[in-house]
Design an enzyme around this catalytic site. Structure first.
Site, mmCIF file in Angstrom:
data_model
loop_
_atom_site.group_PDB
_atom_site.id
_atom_site.type_symbol
_atom_site.label_atom_id
_atom_site.label_comp_id
_atom_site.label_asym_id
_atom_site.label_seq_id
_atom_site.Cartn_x
_atom_site.Cartn_y
_atom_site.Cartn_z
ATOM 1 N N SER A 1 4.378 0.993 8.230
ATOM 2 C CA SER A 1 4.061 2.318 7.695
ATOM 3 C C SER A 1 3.357 3.174 8.738
ATOM 4 O O SER A 1 3.505 4.399 8.760
ATOM 5 C CB SER A 1 3.176 2.187 6.450
ATOM 6 O OG SER A 1 3.855 1.522 5.408
ATOM 7 N N MET B 1 0.830 -1.201 0.000
ATOM 8 C CA MET B 1 0.000 0.000 0.000
ATOM 9 C C MET B 1 0.867 1.254 0.000
ATOM 10 O O MET B 1 0.388 2.363 0.280
ATOM 11 C CB MET B 1 -0.951 0.000 1.194
ATOM 12 C CG MET B 1 -2.008 -1.076 1.105
ATOM 13 S SD MET B 1 -3.519 -0.705 2.029
ATOM 14 C CE MET B 1 -2.885 -0.566 3.688
ATOM 15 N N GLY B 2 2.143 1.082 -0.333
ATOM 16 C CA GLY B 2 3.013 2.229 -0.464
ATOM 17 C C GLY B 2 3.562 2.732 0.851
ATOM 18 O O GLY B 2 3.518 2.061 1.867
ATOM 19 N N HIS C 1 9.186 -3.573 3.530
ATOM 20 C CA HIS C 1 8.826 -3.737 2.118
ATOM 21 C C HIS C 1 10.067 -4.002 1.264
ATOM 22 O O HIS C 1 10.059 -4.869 0.372
ATOM 23 C CB HIS C 1 8.146 -2.473 1.584
ATOM 24 C CG HIS C 1 6.838 -2.147 2.211
ATOM 25 N ND1 HIS C 1 6.614 -0.961 2.856
ATOM 26 C CD2 HIS C 1 5.687 -2.842 2.287
ATOM 27 C CE1 HIS C 1 5.370 -0.916 3.287
ATOM 28 N NE2 HIS C 1 4.784 -2.058 2.961
ATOM 29 N N LYS D 1 5.078 -10.239 9.612
ATOM 30 C CA LYS D 1 4.421 -9.370 10.595
ATOM 31 C C LYS D 1 2.911 -9.497 10.495
ATOM 32 O O LYS D 1 2.212 -9.458 11.496
ATOM 33 C CB LYS D 1 4.844 -7.914 10.407
ATOM 34 C CG LYS D 1 4.265 -6.984 11.482
ATOM 35 C CD LYS D 1 4.799 -5.583 11.378
ATOM 36 C CE LYS D 1 4.193 -4.835 10.201
ATOM 37 N NZ LYS D 1 2.754 -4.536 10.435
#
Length: 283
Positions: A186, A30-31, A37, A149
């Site tokens: 994030s 999701m950026g 990531h 995670k």
């Protein structure tokens, strides 16, 4: 590095790669990329000829009171980071490209989604399974990479892939942590200085459980109580759930033996964080 925004563009790219015999590794995100990531991308780079990353904040996996609107977004930053670890293509579509008007189809995995995050985030995993199945159908990768995670998500995706006969290998990559143990996420961006310090309570609680089991404790209620008491001592923390379950079916573990998952979801201020510990325990 190429950045594609339409389904037609990414499909044409992948089709050309497969015609020439290249394998395709896929990392859905999701950026607002972080080291977790990037570790997935690095693993994909090792094992595939081509690496594709999707960046799409999926609205259907957020509840009405969750942080979809505030979820961090920075495509240019993400593209730069992905380029640095050797990603070949970023697929970053608009919502209208992925979800047709009045779309009536969703994907749901029953059973596994009744526990942990699924019990407290109604509809979350339907949104996850729907978007992941769409991305798998669009990109048709040979392998897809997910972080441990999100342990429940990994198990749910593996079951979906098996049930729907996707010809895709699901590769699980271990949790990436900060030096002090905080699982990288994030959502850590939302934490103020005091909250960042308070967030360490998740890792500290898991360490307590690991030490108890390592010293021979096998009473799940005692272990769970110790975790809860440690988290409750942190004023900024509010427990969503603390549970000890079987890794394979996420059912509550009546005995601490075999493949065990200790999973936590805790609000630090307004930010919901998750963490977990996977153990194989001899009786």
């Amino acid at each position: 590095m190429e950045v594609y925004h339409t389904i037609a563009e990414i499909r044409n790219f992948v089709r050309e790669q497969k015609i020439t015999g290249n394998s395709v590794g896929f990392v859905p995100t999701m950026g607002y990329l972080h080291q977790g990531h990037l570790t997935l991308m690095e693993e994909a780079r090792k094992e595939n000829d081509i690496v594709v990353v999707s960046i799409f904040v999926n609205p259907t996996q957020f509840g009405p009171d969750e942080d979809y609107g505030e979820y961090p977004r920075d495509l240019s930053r993400d593209v730069e980071l992905a380029t640095g670890v050797g990603v070949d293509v970023v697929f970053s579509p608009q919502t209208e490209e992925i979800y047709l008007p009045n779309s009536a189809t969703t994907v749901e995995v029953e059973g596994l989604t009744n526990h942990l995050c699924g019990a407290t985030r109604e509809g979350h995993f339907t949104g996850v399974c729907t978007i992941v199945s769409k991305l798998f159908n669009i990109i048709n990768p040979d392998r897809a990479y997910f972080g441990q995670k999100d342990a429940q998500q990994v198990l749910v995706i593996k079951r979906m892939v098996k049930d729907l006969n996707f010809d895709i290998d699901i590769v699980t990559v271990p949790i990436v942590r900060e030096k002090d143990g905080l699982a990288i996420s994030s959502r850590n961006k939302y934490l103020g200085q005091d909250e960042r310090e308070a967030a360490l309570v998740l890792y500290q609680a898991l360490q307590i459980a690991q030490n108890l089991i390592g010293s021979g404790e096998r009473d799940r209620d005692i272990i769970k109580q110790q975790l809860v008491e440690r988290i409750d001592r942190e004023p900024l923390a509010e427990i969503d759930y603390v549970d000890i379950v079987n890794q394979n079916n996420l059912e509550e573990a009546e005995e601490i033996k075999g493949e065990i998952l200790i999973a936590l979801a805790v609000y630090i201020g307004k930010t919901r964080l998750i963490d977990n510990l996977m153990l194989e325990v001899d009786k």
